[in-house]
Design a protein around this motif. Structure first.
Motif, PDB file in Angstrom:
ATOM      1  N   PRO A 163      -9.965  36.708  25.945  1.00 23.66           N
ATOM      2  CA  PRO A 163     -11.018  37.480  25.284  1.00 23.66           C
ATOM      3  C   PRO A 163     -10.890  38.987  25.443  1.00 23.66           C
ATOM      4  O   PRO A 163     -11.460  39.726  24.639  1.00 23.66           O
ATOM      5  CB  PRO A 163     -12.292  36.974  25.966  1.00 23.66           C
ATOM      6  CG  PRO A 163     -11.837  36.533  27.324  1.00 23.66           C
ATOM      7  CD  PRO A 163     -10.477  35.941  27.089  1.00 23.66           C
ATOM      8  N   THR A 164     -10.178  39.468  26.466  1.00 25.04           N
ATOM      9  CA  THR A 164     -10.086  40.922  26.671  1.00 25.04           C
ATOM     10  C   THR A 164      -8.748  41.500  26.211  1.00 25.04           C
ATOM     11  O   THR A 164      -8.504  42.686  26.387  1.00 25.04           O
ATOM     12  CB  THR A 164     -10.293  41.280  28.159  1.00 25.04           C
ATOM     13  OG1 THR A 164      -9.196  40.791  28.931  1.00 25.04           O
ATOM     14  CG2 THR A 164     -11.594  40.698  28.687  1.00 25.04           C
ATOM     15  N   LYS A 165      -7.917  40.689  25.620  1.00 25.04           N
ATOM     16  CA  LYS A 165      -6.586  41.142  25.218  1.00 25.04           C
ATOM     17  C   LYS A 165      -6.680  42.278  24.195  1.00 25.04           C
ATOM     18  O   LYS A 165      -7.334  42.177  23.171  1.00 25.04           O
ATOM     19  CB  LYS A 165      -5.806  39.978  24.615  1.00 25.04           C
ATOM     20  CG  LYS A 165      -4.396  40.319  24.187  1.00 25.04           C
ATOM     21  CD  LYS A 165      -3.699  39.084  23.638  1.00 25.04           C
ATOM     22  CE  LYS A 165      -2.288  39.391  23.169  1.00 25.04           C
ATOM     23  NZ  LYS A 165      -1.622  38.173  22.612  1.00 25.04           N
ATOM     24  N   GLY A 166      -6.030  43.384  24.501  1.00 22.52           N
ATOM     25  CA  GLY A 166      -5.951  44.503  23.577  1.00 22.52           C
ATOM     26  C   GLY A 166      -7.189  45.359  23.484  1.00 22.52           C
ATOM     27  O   GLY A 166      -7.254  46.256  22.636  1.00 22.52           O
ATOM     28  N   LEU A 167      -8.166  45.130  24.348  1.00 23.76           N
ATOM     29  CA  LEU A 167      -9.403  45.889  24.264  1.00 23.76           C
ATOM     30  C   LEU A 167      -9.374  47.116  25.162  1.00 23.76           C
ATOM     31  O   LEU A 167      -8.680  47.152  26.169  1.00 23.76           O
ATOM     32  CB  LEU A 167     -10.594  45.006  24.667  1.00 23.76           C
ATOM     33  CG  LEU A 167     -10.836  43.741  23.844  1.00 23.76           C
ATOM     34  CD1 LEU A 167     -12.125  43.070  24.301  1.00 23.76           C
ATOM     35  CD2 LEU A 167     -10.881  44.043  22.357  1.00 23.76           C
ATOM     36  N   SER A 168     -10.168  48.113  24.801  1.00 25.44           N
ATOM     37  CA  SER A 168     -10.309  49.305  25.632  1.00 25.44           C
ATOM     38  C   SER A 168     -11.043  48.943  26.912  1.00 25.44           C
ATOM     39  O   SER A 168     -11.746  47.930  26.977  1.00 25.44           O
ATOM     40  CB  SER A 168     -11.105  50.371  24.869  1.00 25.44           C
ATOM     41  OG  SER A 168     -12.454  49.951  24.712  1.00 25.44           O
ATOM     42  N   PRO A 169     -10.895  49.763  27.958  1.00 26.18           N
ATOM     43  CA  PRO A 169     -11.597  49.482  29.213  1.00 26.18           C
ATOM     44  C   PRO A 169     -13.095  49.285  29.035  1.00 26.18           C
ATOM     45  O   PRO A 169     -13.692  48.406  29.647  1.00 26.18           O
ATOM     46  CB  PRO A 169     -11.283  50.709  30.067  1.00 26.18           C
ATOM     47  CG  PRO A 169      -9.949  51.161  29.571  1.00 26.18           C
ATOM     48  CD  PRO A 169      -9.975  50.907  28.092  1.00 26.18           C
ATOM     49  N   LYS A 170     -13.725  50.092  28.198  1.00 30.85           N
ATOM     50  CA  LYS A 170     -15.169  49.964  27.988  1.00 30.85           C
ATOM     51  C   LYS A 170     -15.507  48.603  27.377  1.00 30.85           C
ATOM     52  O   LYS A 170     -16.459  47.927  27.799  1.00 30.85           O
ATOM     53  CB  LYS A 170     -15.670  51.089  27.078  1.00 30.85           C
ATOM     54  CG  LYS A 170     -17.177  51.041  26.804  1.00 30.85           C
ATOM     55  CD  LYS A 170     -17.589  52.227  25.954  1.00 30.85           C
ATOM     56  CE  LYS A 170     -19.102  52.235  25.726  1.00 30.85           C
ATOM     57  NZ  LYS A 170     -19.555  51.069  24.948  1.00 30.85           N
ATOM     58  N   LEU A 171     -14.721  48.173  26.389  1.00 30.27           N
ATOM     59  CA  LEU A 171     -14.998  46.895  25.751  1.00 30.27           C
ATOM     60  C   LEU A 171     -14.640  45.726  26.657  1.00 30.27           C
ATOM     61  O   LEU A 171     -15.288  44.677  26.599  1.00 30.27           O
ATOM     62  CB  LEU A 171     -14.242  46.800  24.420  1.00 30.27           C
ATOM     63  CG  LEU A 171     -14.814  47.677  23.305  1.00 30.27           C
ATOM     64  CD1 LEU A 171     -13.899  47.664  22.090  1.00 30.27           C
ATOM     65  CD2 LEU A 171     -16.212  47.203  22.920  1.00 30.27           C
ATOM     66  N   VAL A 172     -13.616  45.892  27.499  1.00 34.70           N
ATOM     67  CA  VAL A 172     -13.325  44.855  28.492  1.00 34.70           C
ATOM     68  C   VAL A 172     -14.543  44.629  29.370  1.00 34.70           C
ATOM     69  O   VAL A 172     -14.924  43.481  29.662  1.00 34.70           O
ATOM     70  CB  VAL A 172     -12.103  45.243  29.356  1.00 34.70           C
ATOM     71  CG1 VAL A 172     -11.978  44.328  30.574  1.00 34.70           C
ATOM     72  CG2 VAL A 172     -10.818  45.184  28.529  1.00 34.70           C
ATOM     73  N   VAL A 175     -17.281  42.759  27.308  1.00 33.29           N
ATOM     74  CA  VAL A 175     -16.950  41.348  27.103  1.00 33.29           C
ATOM     75  C   VAL A 175     -17.099  40.578  28.411  1.00 33.29           C
ATOM     76  O   VAL A 175     -17.609  39.451  28.438  1.00 33.29           O
ATOM     77  CB  VAL A 175     -15.526  41.205  26.533  1.00 33.29           C
ATOM     78  CG1 VAL A 175     -15.059  39.749  26.582  1.00 33.29           C
ATOM     79  CG2 VAL A 175     -15.479  41.713  25.097  1.00 33.29           C
ATOM     80  N   THR A 176     -16.665  41.185  29.505  1.00 38.84           N
ATOM     81  CA  THR A 176     -16.790  40.536  30.813  1.00 38.84           C
ATOM     82  C   THR A 176     -18.250  40.310  31.174  1.00 38.84           C
ATOM     83  O   THR A 176     -18.631  39.247  31.681  1.00 38.84           O
ATOM     84  CB  THR A 176     -16.098  41.375  31.893  1.00 38.84           C
ATOM     85  OG1 THR A 176     -14.729  41.590  31.524  1.00 38.84           O
ATOM     86  CG2 THR A 176     -16.125  40.665  33.245  1.00 38.84           C
ATOM     87  N   ASP A 177     -19.088  41.314  30.913  1.00 40.28           N
ATOM     88  CA  ASP A 177     -20.527  41.159  31.162  1.00 40.28           C
ATOM     89  C   ASP A 177     -21.088  39.985  30.357  1.00 40.28           C
ATOM     90  O   ASP A 177     -21.876  39.179  30.872  1.00 40.28           O
ATOM     91  CB  ASP A 177     -21.266  42.443  30.782  1.00 40.28           C
ATOM     92  CG  ASP A 177     -21.022  43.584  31.748  1.00 40.28           C
ATOM     93  OD1 ASP A 177     -20.524  43.325  32.868  1.00 40.28           O
ATOM     94  OD2 ASP A 177     -21.324  44.744  31.385  1.00 40.28           O
TER      95      ASP A 177
END
Length: 266
Positions: A163-172, A175-177
């Motif tokens: 789910p976090t592949k290729g995402l910016s740190p903020k979006l990671v 998504v993690t939250d």
């Protein structure tokens, strides 16, 4: 597998093998997913993680036993497995690009009373963009739509692939939250290369190599063991308080000549 839950596993896989065409991609995989929390499915690129998830869903040719809450589902077609309560968030998101966010969500609704309140609480930005074409969203926003579709229904299990592949740190982080909150209402089998994300979310870990399970155990104990992580995944561990950076560029950059630990621990 280590778990604090006394309930039977929500997913039980025994001697699962799968192939794509003539290529064997999963061989004799046995694992369990507890009835609560997040189980991380880890391994280098090409280890068989995504193929295992697709085999559970019947998306590729398979053999072996797959049980959902004690009921065999390995003889069922994919749509029947989904109807039994298995949600799937694929690696490439697979949103309907020409449809609006609202139309994407409505197509995913399976229950008479979809969990719109939960989705709205977890993904307010997506709901605010309900009339926007999904194909015009950022990659992170499309990932939110994919997660929202899976959470609309009362699923018994979520299969979430990268789910976090290729995402910016903020979006990671976002998504993690969302996954952390989702795991409070539905167990998740999570394929994830970002070890900091896996460390934060997962109670249990299964490591695969060359289509086989090579390690089963407590996720924290594994990810705190630098030597074991390097041996199994070919990368170093990330700091526990960082979910926005992957460990040593994450397992998406494997060290192909490292020999994985072939001993399965329980």
């Amino acid at each position: 597998m280590s778990t604090t839950s006394t309930r039977p596993p929500v997913l039980r896989i025994v001697d699962l093998s799968a192939r794509i065409g003539a290529q064997q991609v999963v061989e004799s995989v046995t694992l369990e997913v507890p009835a609560s929390g997040v189980t991380a499915l880890l391994g280098r690129n090409g280890a068989g993680k995504t193929s295992t998830i697709k085999a559970v869903l019947g998306l590729i040719e398979r053999s072996g036993v797959v049980e959902l809450d004690g009921e065999r589902i390995d003889t069922l077609p994919t749509h029947k497995i989904v109807q039994r309560g298995v949600g799937y968030v694929p690696e490439d998101r697979e949103v309907f690009a020409s449809l609006t966010v609202e139309e994407n969500l409505r197509l995913a609704e399976r229950d008479a009373k979809p969990r719109r309140d939960l989705v709205g609480d977890l993904f307010p930005d997506i709901i605010a963009r309900s009339q926007q074409a999904a194909g015009t969203l950022s990659g992170g926003q499309q990932q939110m739509v994919a997660l929202a579709r899976a959470l609309l229904n009362e699923n018994r299990l979520l299969l979430v692939d990268e789910p976090t592949k290729g995402l910016s740190p903020k979006l990671v982080e976002e998504v993690t939250d969302a996954l952390e909150r989702a795991s409070q209402v539905v167990p998740i089998l999570l394929v994830e290369q970002n070890l900091a994300v896996a460390r934060r979310l997962a109670k249990d870990a299964v490591v695969m190599a060359d289509g086989h399970v090579v390690h089963v155990g407590d996720a924290g104990a594994l990810l705190d063991d630098e030597q074991r992580v390097v041996g199994l995944l070919g990368v170093g561990t990330a700091s526990p308080d960082s979910t926005s950076h992957s460990a040593s560029h994450s397992a998406s950059h494997p060290t192909s000549d490292s020999t994985p630990d072939r001993e399965v621990t329980t």
